[in-house]
Design an enzyme around this catalytic site. Structure first.
Site: not given
Ligand code: ADE
Ligand code: ZN
Length: 335
Positions: A17, A19, A197, A200, A278-279
């Site tokens: 996971h 991005h 997703h 969350e 994630d990011d």
């Molecule tokens: N795009 C990038 N990170 C995300 C996340 N945690 N949830 C939804 N969309 C995303």
């Molecule tokens: Zn994500």
């Protein structure tokens, strides 16, 4: 047995996971802005980092989409991906499955083929140079219409052999999986594996919809699934992995503190939980830091960490023999 930093560092890991646009560090953002003559809403790298103080998912997404505006050329996407893969090597991530958001780029006039080619070239180099294997997942933005998603899929169709599956991301609440039922049915007909997703910020109902309407093989996040015992039973019955992102969840206020995270509860319930970043450029830690921080905050045992590592390979899209090879290496470290 004790968990030592060295053991954790050497443990073979996956990332399921991630991005790629979320790995854009402020330093690279500024370098690309200069290279491409793009104006940024921050006076400095430090000011950008200081702005990464989020109240919820949407406040993050606003900055994430703004940051992506510096990505214009094939080389930009190559540089972005190559920088992330160096982090993988440092954290012993031996296999990564990467999301990209084509709509974020095509809406600004960057061709789909440019995005795909830069990312793919970096992935091929990392396989050749570092032995890191990878998959690539096209994510549809759920705040946009299903029709927009269909247009993206049409643009992707000449290059379908260059992606490994599709996903669904962006603003969750108010954009349930059912909105994309027909698009995902078309992706299924094209033979593309699907993830989404869900759970969350959205309720367990969204996880049900992702399973039953989009027929996904993994749930991204899914931490709210624990609120619904019937859903937990179904996720276990189908052996659906959850790609949990602990530091992301704290940054976006899904949990107040890492010590409050339900990662252990997910494992104890018997769910196939995995650790992911994630990011990471926005949330303050790549995969290795997620593992280290969880180990400390939740006092995870060697057995729990081993299970999490095995879950990552079991939940991946590697072939069964490739999974077995890595799992044997993990088990040899634990014996
Ligand atoms: N795009 C990038 N990170 C995300 C996340 N945690 N949830 C939804 N969309 C995303
Ligand atoms: Zn994500």
């Amino acid at each position: 047995m004790q968990v030592t930093p060295d053991w954790l560092a050497r443990l073979p890991k996956t990332e399921l996971h991630l991005h790629i646009e979320g790995t854009l560090e402020p330093e690279l953002m500024f370098a690309l802005a200069r290279r491409n003559g793009v104006a940024l809403p921050y006076p400095s790298v430090e000011a950008a980092r200081a702005a990464y103080d989020f109240s919820a998912l949407q406040s993050f997404l606003d900055l994430y989409y703004a940051g992506a505006s510096v990505l214009l050329t094939e080389q930009d996407f190559y540089d972005l991906t190559a920088a992330y893969l160096l982090r993988c090597r440092a954290d012993r991530v031996v296999h990564t499955e990467i999301f990209f958001d084509p709509q974020t780029h095509t809406a600004r006039g960057v061709p789909y083929a440019t995005v795909l080619s830069g990312i793919r070239r970096a992935l091929a180099d990392a396989q050749a140079q570092f032995g890191i294997s990878s998959k690539l997942i096209l994510c549809f933005l759920r705040h946009l219409s299903e029709q927009d998603g269909f247009a993206t899929l049409r643009e992707a169709e000449p290059y379908l052999d260059l992606i490994d599956g599709v996903g669904l991301d962006s603003s969750e609440v108010g954009h349930p999986p059912e909105k994309f039922f027909r698009l995902f049915a078309r992706c299924k007909a094209l033979g593309l594996p699907r993830v989404a997703h869900a759970g969350e910020e959205g309720p367990p109902e969204y996880v049900w919809q992702a399973l039953d309407l989009l027929d996904v093989c993994r749930i991204d996040h899914g931490v709210r699934a624990l609120e619904d015992p019937a859903l937990v039973a179904e996720l276990i019955r189908r052996q659906i992995p959850l790609t949990v992102c602990p530091l992301s969840n704290v940054k976006l206020k899904v949990f107040e503190r890492l010590a409050d995270h339900n990662l252990r509860a997910l494992l104890e319930a018997g769910l196939v939980a995995t650790i992911n970043s994630d990011d990471p450029a926005y949330f303050g830690g790549y995969v290795g830091e997620n593992w280290r921080a969880c180990t400390e905050a939740l006092a995870l045992s060697r057995a729990e960490l081993t299970q999490l590592a095995i879950n990552g390979f079991r939940g991946s899209w590697l072939s069964r023999p490739e999974q077995e090879r890595w799992i044997a290496e993990i088990e040899a470290m634990t014996a």
